[in-house]
Design an enzyme around this catalytic site. Sequence first.
Site, mmCIF file in Angstrom:
data_model
loop_
_atom_site.group_PDB
_atom_site.id
_atom_site.type_symbol
_atom_site.label_atom_id
_atom_site.label_comp_id
_atom_site.label_asym_id
_atom_site.label_seq_id
_atom_site.Cartn_x
_atom_site.Cartn_y
_atom_site.Cartn_z
ATOM 1 N N GLY A 16 0.904 -1.202 -0.152
ATOM 2 C CA GLY A 16 -0.049 0.018 0.033
ATOM 3 C C GLY A 16 0.767 1.413 -0.043
ATOM 4 N N LYS A 51 4.623 -17.732 1.295
ATOM 5 C CA LYS A 51 3.644 -18.723 1.683
ATOM 6 C C LYS A 51 3.381 -19.332 0.288
ATOM 7 C CE LYS A 51 -0.479 -17.508 1.608
ATOM 8 N NZ LYS A 51 -1.737 -16.533 1.855
ATOM 9 N N TYR A 99 10.930 -3.992 -6.037
ATOM 10 C CA TYR A 99 10.014 -2.662 -5.294
ATOM 11 C C TYR A 99 11.009 -1.403 -5.081
ATOM 12 C CZ TYR A 99 5.727 -4.880 -3.900
ATOM 13 O OH TYR A 99 4.252 -5.535 -3.839
ATOM 14 N N GLY A 177 -7.329 -20.877 14.132
ATOM 15 C CA GLY A 177 -8.428 -21.480 13.010
ATOM 16 C C GLY A 177 -8.572 -20.419 11.754
ATOM 17 N N TYR A 179 -7.116 -18.330 8.399
ATOM 18 C CA TYR A 179 -6.550 -18.679 7.133
ATOM 19 C C TYR A 179 -5.125 -19.111 7.090
ATOM 20 C CZ TYR A 179 -4.713 -13.913 6.190
ATOM 21 O OH TYR A 179 -4.017 -12.690 6.224
ATOM 22 N N ILE A 180 -4.453 -18.132 8.069
ATOM 23 C CA ILE A 180 -2.773 -18.454 8.183
ATOM 24 C C ILE A 180 -2.669 -19.820 8.885
ATOM 25 C CG2 ILE A 180 -0.925 -17.863 9.414
ATOM 26 C CD1 ILE A 180 -1.938 -14.853 9.009
ATOM 27 N N GLU A 183 -3.706 -22.509 6.282
ATOM 28 C CA GLU A 183 -2.506 -22.870 5.295
ATOM 29 C C GLU A 183 -1.490 -23.265 5.734
ATOM 30 O OE1 GLU A 183 -3.990 -18.743 2.281
ATOM 31 O OE2 GLU A 183 -2.422 -18.671 3.968
ATOM 32 N N ARG A 200 -9.999 -22.915 19.376
ATOM 33 C CA ARG A 200 -10.624 -22.836 20.377
ATOM 34 C C ARG A 200 -12.334 -22.826 19.922
ATOM 35 N NH1 ARG A 200 -9.922 -16.601 22.249
ATOM 36 N NH2 ARG A 200 -10.640 -15.534 20.297
ATOM 37 N N THR A 312 -3.776 -7.774 0.421
ATOM 38 C CA THR A 312 -2.397 -7.068 -0.096
ATOM 39 C C THR A 312 -3.278 -6.043 -1.371
ATOM 40 O OG1 THR A 312 -0.836 -8.242 0.296
ATOM 41 C CG2 THR A 312 -0.435 -7.178 -1.634
#
Length: 460
Positions: A16, A51, A99, A177, A179-180, A183, A200, A312
Site C-alpha cells: 500500500g 507462503k 520494489y 483457526g 486462514y494463516i 494454510e 478454540r 494486499t
Amino acid sequence: MAQYDYDLFVIGAGSGGVRAARLAAMSGARVAVAEEDRVGGTCVIRGCIPKKFMVYASEFSHHFKTAKSYGWTVERATFDWPAFLAQKDTEIARLSGVYVRNLHNAGAELVHGKGRVVDAHTVEVAGHGTRTTGKILIATGGRPWRPSDIPGCEFAITSNEAFQLPELPKRIVIAGGGYIAVEFAGIFNGLGVDTTLVYRGPNLLRGFDDDVRSHVAEELEKRGITVVLATQHTAIEKTATGLLSRFTNGHDVESDTVMWALGREPYVEGLGLEAAGVKLTEKGAVAVDDYSRTNVENIWAVGDVTDRINLTPVAIREGQAFAETEFYDRPTKFDHEMVASAVFSQPPIGAVGLAEADARHQYGKVDIYLARLRPMKYAFAGADERALIKLVVDAATEKVVGCHVVGPDAPEMIQMAAIAMKMGVTKTQWDATCAVHPTLAEELVTLREKYVPLGLGQVA
C-alpha cells in the site's frame, strides 16, 4: 505557504505504501518512504509470496501420490528444506529489489529506518533525524499477535519465524483457526510433518460460509491433519524430547515446534500516533474515513494498519485511491464491497460476497445452490477428495450475492466470479453463460436445483 522537505512522507514500504508513494512521486510531488525492514512489506517478505512458494512445495507430495494412478512411477522422492529456503530467499530478494527500483524510478526517496510521527508535519526516522512534510501516510501493516499470559508461550513461533526455520520439524502443533493457521497446516502436512491444528472455536475459518468451514475441516482430516476444535493452550512445557502442549480439554500433545497463528494486529507500536493525536479504534487500528484520512489533518493511513479488509490488493487500491485524491485532484474512494479472497489451504478456497447466514440476515429470503463433487483428476485416481461449490442468491431480485468454491483452482475461479458479481449479475444471467467442459468451473454455471438442507424436504 509553508515549505516542507517533502510533499508526502510515507511510513512503511509495503504494498500500500509503495503504490501511494510511486503514484504521488509520478505526479511531480517530492516523496520519501521510510522502511525499518526490507522493502516489500508483509506480503513480499513474510506473507503472501513466500507462503505461496511453500504451498507449491508442499503440494508435490499429493501430486506424487496422484501421479501413480496416471501411470507415472515416482520412487524415493525426497524434500530438501535448506535448498528450498535458499531458492525462496533468492526470489524474495529479487522481488524486494523490484520494489526498490520502482520507487527510485518514480522519483521517490527511500530512507532505511523506523519512522515516527512527531506532529502533523514532522516525521523522525531512526538514525536519520527529522524531516518535515506536507502530508503523512501511515502504511505499516500488521504483525502476528502472540499471547503473553500462557506459561511457556515464548517457546512458540509465529508465521514470521516459520519462513526461516533452520530445519523442518517432524511434529508441529499449530494454534489457530484462521486462514494463516489452515494454510500452514496444509504446508507442513504436505512436507511430511505430523501436523495438529488446534482451535478454540467450534469450527475453523470464522467469517467464512458455514458449509465451506465444515467441508474444509473434513478435507484437512482426509489429508492426515489432526484437527482439534473447542480447545486451546493452557501451557507449553519444554521437555527432553520437544515441546509439550497442554490444552483445556485435558489432552497433551508433544511436538518439535508450536506455532501461534492466532491472528494479526495493526503495527502501531512506536509510531508516535497517540502523541500526535491520531485516533485509534478499540482494536488498536488507525481510524480513518472513506478517503483513508485520520482525524488529524494531513495524516492518512492505508492497508492492514487500518484493519478494514486485510488483503494486499486492498492495501494497493487504498494507496492508489489516496494518491488519486491528494495528488491528482481526482477524489477517489475504494469500494470495499464485493472483494474476493482466497485461502491457499489444501484444498484451496475462493470466496466473494456474503456467506449464507449473513445473506439471510441482510436479505431475508435467499436461494441456495450447492454441489459437492469429486474433481475429475482425483476421481480417476480413486481418491476420496471432494470439491464444494455454493451460490447464494437474493430471492427477491435473483442477484448473486455470494459465491464460494473449495477445490482445485478455486482462487483462480473466484477472480472471474468477482467481476460478474461486482457488476450485479443475476442468477438468470449467470446461468446463460455456456460452460467450459470438462472443468470444475463449469459446475458454477450448471447449478440449477435449489438446495434444501436435510430435514427441510431433501431426501438423503
